[in-house]
Design a protein around this motif. Structure first.
Motif, PDB file in Angstrom:
ATOM      1  N   LYS A  40       3.421   4.986  11.088  1.00 42.52           N
ATOM      2  CA  LYS A  40       2.898   4.972  12.461  1.00 42.52           C
ATOM      3  C   LYS A  40       2.395   3.599  12.873  1.00 42.52           C
ATOM      4  O   LYS A  40       2.276   3.294  14.050  1.00 42.52           O
ATOM      5  N   LEU A  41       2.056   2.779  11.873  1.00 42.09           N
ATOM      6  CA  LEU A  41       1.485   1.477  12.180  1.00 42.09           C
ATOM      7  C   LEU A  41       2.552   0.433  12.511  1.00 42.09           C
ATOM      8  O   LEU A  41       2.218  -0.660  12.955  1.00 42.09           O
ATOM      9  N   ARG A  89       0.774  -1.229   0.000  1.00 38.75           N
ATOM     10  CA  ARG A  89       0.000   0.000   0.000  1.00 38.75           C
ATOM     11  C   ARG A  89       0.810   1.286   0.000  1.00 38.75           C
ATOM     12  O   ARG A  89       0.247   2.350   0.197  1.00 38.75           O
ATOM     13  N   GLN A 108      -1.092   4.951   0.379  1.00 42.16           N
ATOM     14  CA  GLN A 108      -1.184   5.561   1.701  1.00 42.16           C
ATOM     15  C   GLN A 108      -0.093   6.594   1.875  1.00 42.16           C
ATOM     16  O   GLN A 108       1.012   6.421   1.372  1.00 42.16           O
ATOM     17  N   ARG A 109      -0.415   7.638   2.646  1.00 38.91           N
ATOM     18  CA  ARG A 109       0.642   8.588   2.992  1.00 38.91           C
ATOM     19  C   ARG A 109       1.630   7.909   3.926  1.00 38.91           C
ATOM     20  O   ARG A 109       1.232   7.162   4.817  1.00 38.91           O
ATOM     21  N   PRO A 120       3.601   8.870   6.476  1.00 41.60           N
ATOM     22  CA  PRO A 120       3.564   9.009   7.938  1.00 41.60           C
ATOM     23  C   PRO A 120       2.498   8.116   8.579  1.00 41.60           C
ATOM     24  O   PRO A 120       2.729   7.530   9.630  1.00 41.60           O
ATOM     25  N   LYS A 121       1.341   8.000   7.908  1.00 45.72           N
ATOM     26  CA  LYS A 121       0.283   7.148   8.472  1.00 45.72           C
ATOM     27  C   LYS A 121       0.702   5.692   8.451  1.00 45.72           C
ATOM     28  O   LYS A 121       0.428   4.929   9.372  1.00 45.72           O
ATOM     29  N   LEU A 122       1.382   5.273   7.380  1.00 46.40           N
ATOM     30  CA  LEU A 122       1.841   3.895   7.294  1.00 46.40           C
ATOM     31  C   LEU A 122       2.926   3.627   8.329  1.00 46.40           C
ATOM     32  O   LEU A 122       2.915   2.610   9.012  1.00 46.40           O
TER      33      LEU A 122
END
Lengths: 794, 126
Positions: free
Chosen positions: A361-362, A350, A354-355, A357-359
């Protein structure tokens, strides 16, 4: 798919084929021409032999016919007969000789079987041949075949004076002719075979010689090629150091020398390239070494790559990052390891949608704690972040992991958090103290000091006695701490805990509670008393600290504006009030009126004192339900008569309980909603005609929808009626008995019985209650009541 | 682009906030709201919105289960998780097919939060 066929083989086989084909061709040509010429010869022989035979036959017949003329005229049968028979006998070719007269009556029939020639009978011969012969008028021949051979019959008429006297017939066998022909054929065949044999052997010989010659030649030519192939193979494997030494005075030699030149060039070039790469890698390593962050990269399958910054070793506390696995570097437990690989798969799938930073963070690990000195329990905090690395074609190739030492920052954060907590506690403390009347605070501090003194004395005594006992061991006087003694201390601690709790002095209560637990331990004979006693002493020390803190705050708040107060027995105040009330005031002047008013107000108390119990109650309930609240009073200094809210005491208790229980949400929920500590506020305002008491909270609010549902459930409302309710009517629903939207009936409230009683009570006091509420924001209950009989003018 | 949304959260208060955001800030049409995982699945089937938001911690059926239920039947569903849950659970949801996530508490007064929320939604439809 081509299979390898060497040039040598090709040369040899092609040459062989050439030779073979040539000879085959030669062979066929010669064979064919031979056959043709032999056949031609045979035909020629055949013809000449036949001609000879025919000539012989004709001559014989002709000569005989002429010779027999005279005999035939004379009917010299006896002369003809020997002539014919001897002719037949002399010549093997002549099969038979026949003389017959005009009437075809045979005079002589000579043959090998009948050499005399005497005919069998004198009947005219009727066979077809005889018939034919009897019809000729000149020399003729006829050819036919019998079982044995071919026969040519030569017949000539014997003529005398133009008259045919008879016929002389000789049958000549073609056997010898045929034999000659046959012989000639055989000769021809033999010649042909000979020729074929010679050709074949010559062919095979040529093939043999040719093979060896060509083989040698081919080998000689192709051997340099083979050498070249080997050299180029070595070079193709990346080894540019072997020199191609090949000397040949043909094109191959040229090729070899060009090849060698090429090899040299490539070698120099790649060496140079390798130097360049080494140089660049060195630069990269230098950069990495100088970066103050721990950097390393992983592939998308989680494997760790060679390149990393040297600081990474220090930060992650390993010897060599590249030889470690990611789970060791980031200190995964099994769950985190599984999650990490899940995360990698997610990233691969992905990262284009997906951006980052969001990825990022996971990822399961965003920071790690490393124990540096296990015995000293020193920790280092390392923050982990992730970046993408792309390859030349723009595809995600690797993940860069950055490890940063955040220990200092983290410690500062902890410090700040501790300080903030202390601040909050201080603020809470100050608010609490500010909200408490000075007398009460004084009472509290006096009581608490006295008790603390008792406690310290008792504990010190116990400590001394226990240590004395230890010192005089083994001749010691056993010292027991009785349960009664413990009870005494316990009682004091418990009271301090309760008082502290109800005033909101959380830390004091907390330490008191811990002291209680330690005291319980003292009852247990298994416990080491001196250890426990020391712990208790420490806790008491902490309690002293809290009390000192409270004192400081008290000074802060009350110290400056310390009022001069005197104690007067209340009875004397009340008598003054009664006397002043009895002064009939219709014509009283201004001063008298003021005197009466002041006297009346002597016993008035500040609002905060009047609602003190509600504050305590709110805090008590909050503590029990683990809610976090502050209870504030508006205009708490304002003086009011003692009975200002006494008639609605039950109502206020109930409303406040509700506010804490139903209103304020649990701390986790409040956090999710971004709300801070819960706020409950009480206010009183008085006008000439009424009192207005308001209780407000910033909690969950009333869920009217749910209320309506419950009403429908309990058949109090029909769905149609429910849909047509006005806002006012909705408010009134809350007063219906049995309707509580509380999801769990807590022991404090929630039976749905309270609000209707409140409503009933208010109405009986000629008052009213108004509710305003917003879901998620809070609720506000406004009680409007008539004034009491006392005089309210201030 | 069809901008319809179904919002599912066990807090009615939060539902209101989220509905308000979608309607007024993002210009979506809110087709329905629900309070648990069962609602989520049923409402998705009924309305087939272009987007559905799911809380994770909900009674009866949680958001993660609802997510897998919806995805198994509608592999192209656009699902956004809005939750306070951190760590593994959110990762699992994203791996299971959620197209984005927003972290609670919902700070609608914070411009960074609003930007992130908006971006998360817009990314799904671009």
């Amino acid at each position: 798919m081509r299979t390898f066929v060497s040039i040598r083989t090709k040369l040899i086989s092609n040459t062989m084929i050439l030779i073979a084909v040539t000879f085959a061709l030669l062979l066929s040509v010669i064979t064919v021409t031979n056959i043709i010429s032999v056949n031609k010869n045979i035909d020629k022989s055949k013809r000449s032999i036949r001609n000879a035979l025919v000539a012989k036959g004709m001559t014989l017949a002709k000569n005989n016919s002429m010779a027999m003329r005279g005999m035939a005229e004379d009917n010299a049968f006896s002369a003809i007969q020997p002539l014919v028979s001897s002719t037949v006998a002399e010549d093997a070719d002549i099969v038979y000789g026949i003389y017959m007269n005009r009437a075809r009556i045979p005079w002589v029939v000579a043959s090998a079987e009948n050499p005399s020639g005497i005919p069998e009978n004198r009947d005219p011969r009727t066979d077809s041949l005889s018939q034919w012969a009897g019809g000729i008028d000149q020399l003729s021949l006829r050819e036919y075949r019998t079982n044995h051979s071919g026969i040519i019959e030569f017949a000539a008429p014997v003529i005398s004076d133009d008259e045919i006297l008879g016929f002389i017939r000789y049958g000549l066998s073609t056997r010898s002719m045929e034999q000659s022909i046959h012989d000639a054929q055989i000769d021809g065949k033999a010649t042909r075979n000979q020729a074929i044999f010679i050709i074949l052997s010559m062919g095979l010989l040529s093939l043999g010689i040719g093979y060896f010659v060509i083989k040698r030649l081919a080998t000689k030519i192709t051997q340099p090629i083979g050498a070249l192939v080997n050299s180029s193979k070595v070079i193709s494997e990346g080894n540019y150091d072997t020199i191609v030494t090949l000397e040949s005075n043909d094109e191959i030699g040229d090729l070899a020398s060009h090849f060698e030149t090429m090899r040299g060039t490539i070698q120099r070039y790649t060496n140079h390239l390798q130097e360049l790469i080494d140089e660049k890698m060195q630069q990269v390593n230098d950069i990495l070494d100088n970066i103050d962050q721990g950097l390393f990269t992983i592939n998308l399958d989680g494997s760790v790559n060679q390149e990393y910054s040297s600081r990474a070793n220090r930060i992650l506390r390993v010897k060599d990052v590249a030889s470690c696995k990611i789970k060791d570097l980031l200190r995964f437990d099994t769950k985190q390891e599984a999650s990490f690989y899940t995360w990698l798969k997610l990233v691969q799938k992905r990262h284009n949608q997906q951006r980052w930073p969001k990825l990022a963070k996971l990822a399961p690990v965003q920071e790690i704690e490393l124990i540096t000195k296990p015995d000293l329990a020193e920790l280092e905090y390392v923050s982990i972040s992730y970046q993408r690395i792309y390859d030349k074609s723009g595809n995600l190739a690797k993940i860069m992991v950055l490890a940063m030492d955040e220990t200092e920052k983290k410690l500062k954060d902890f410090q700040m958090a501790a300080e903030r907590l202390k601040h909050e506690n201080d603020v809470k403390l100050i608010l609490t103290i500010a909200n408490t009347p000075a007398e009460e605070i004084a009472e509290f501090t006096e009581d608490t000091s006295a008790r603390m003194l008792n406690i310290k004395r008792a504990i010190d005594t116990h400590i001394d006695s226990v240590s004395k006992q230890r010192d005089t061991f083994p001749n010691c006087i056993p010292y027991t701490i009785t349960n009664q003694a413990i009870d005494l201390i316990f009682r004091d601690i418990h009271t301090i805990k309760g008082n502290g709790g109800s005033y909101g002095f959380e830390m004091l209560s907390h330490f008191a509670h811990q002291t209680e637990s330690q005291l319980e331990k003292l009852r247990d004979p298994q416990e080491r008393r001196d250890d426990v006693l020391l712990v208790i002493k420490e806790l008491i020390f902490n309690m002293d600290g809290c009390i000192a803190d409270i004192h400081k705050k008290i000074q802060l708040i009350f110290g400056k504006d310390e009022e001069i107060t005197i104690r007067i027995p209340e009875i004397r105040i009340k008598s003054i009030i009664d006397i002043s009330n009895s002064i009939v005031s219709e014509n009283a002047d201004e001063n008298t009126a003021r005197l009466i008013a002041e006297c009346t107000m002597l016993c008035w108390k500040p609002l905060r004192t009047l609602v003190r119990k509600y504050q305590k109650l709110a805090l008590q309930v909050a503590r029990k339900l683990h809610r976090n609240i502050v209870f504030t009073v508006v205009n708490s200094q304002q003086l009011y008569p003692e009975d200002s809210v006494s008639d609605i005491d039950e109502i206020l208790i109930h409303l406040i309980r509700n506010a804490v229980d139903h209103g304020i949400e649990a701390p986790e929920v409040r956090e999710e909603l971004g709300k801070g500590v819960g706020r409950i506020q009480l206010s009183l305002s008085v006008s000439e005609t009424k009192r207005i008491i308001t209780i407000t909270d910033d909690g969950h609010g009333i869920d009217y929808e749910q209320l309506i549902e419950r009403c429908i459930d309990k058949n109090i409302l029909t769905p149609q009626a429910a849909s047509t309710l006005s806002a006012q009517e909705k408010q009134q629903l809350i007063f219906i008995s049995g309707i509580s939207t509380a999801n769990d009936v807590s022991q404090i409230s929630g039976r749905g019985v309270g609000m209707d009683i409140i409503n009933h009570k208010i109405t009986s006091l000629n008052g009213s209650i108004a509710i305003s509420s917003e879901l998620g924001k809070g609720s506000s209950f406004v009680l409007t009541l008539p004034l009491k009989s006392g005089i309210y003018s201030i | 682009m069809d901008k319809s949304v179904v919002i599912v959260d066990d807090s009615k208060f939060l539902i209101k906030q989220i509905v308000d955001f979608f309607q007024n800030k993002l210009g979506f049409t809110v087709l329905a709201t629900g309070t648990d995982g069962n609602d989520a699945v049923a409402l998705y089937k009924k309305h087939r919105p272009s987007l559905i938001t799911l809380d994770i911690t909900m009674p009866n059926k949680d958001g993660a289960t609802a997510l897998t239920d919806i995805i198994s039947e509608f592999p192209d569903a656009n699902i956004v998780m809005i939750s306070a849950v951190r760590g593994d659970a959110m990762l699992e949801c994203m791996s299971a097919g959620a197209k984005g996530y927003v972290e609670k508490p919902l700070k609608f007064s914070d411009s960074h939060f609003i930007d992130d929320f908006e971006e998360t939604i817009n990314d799904i439809f671009s």
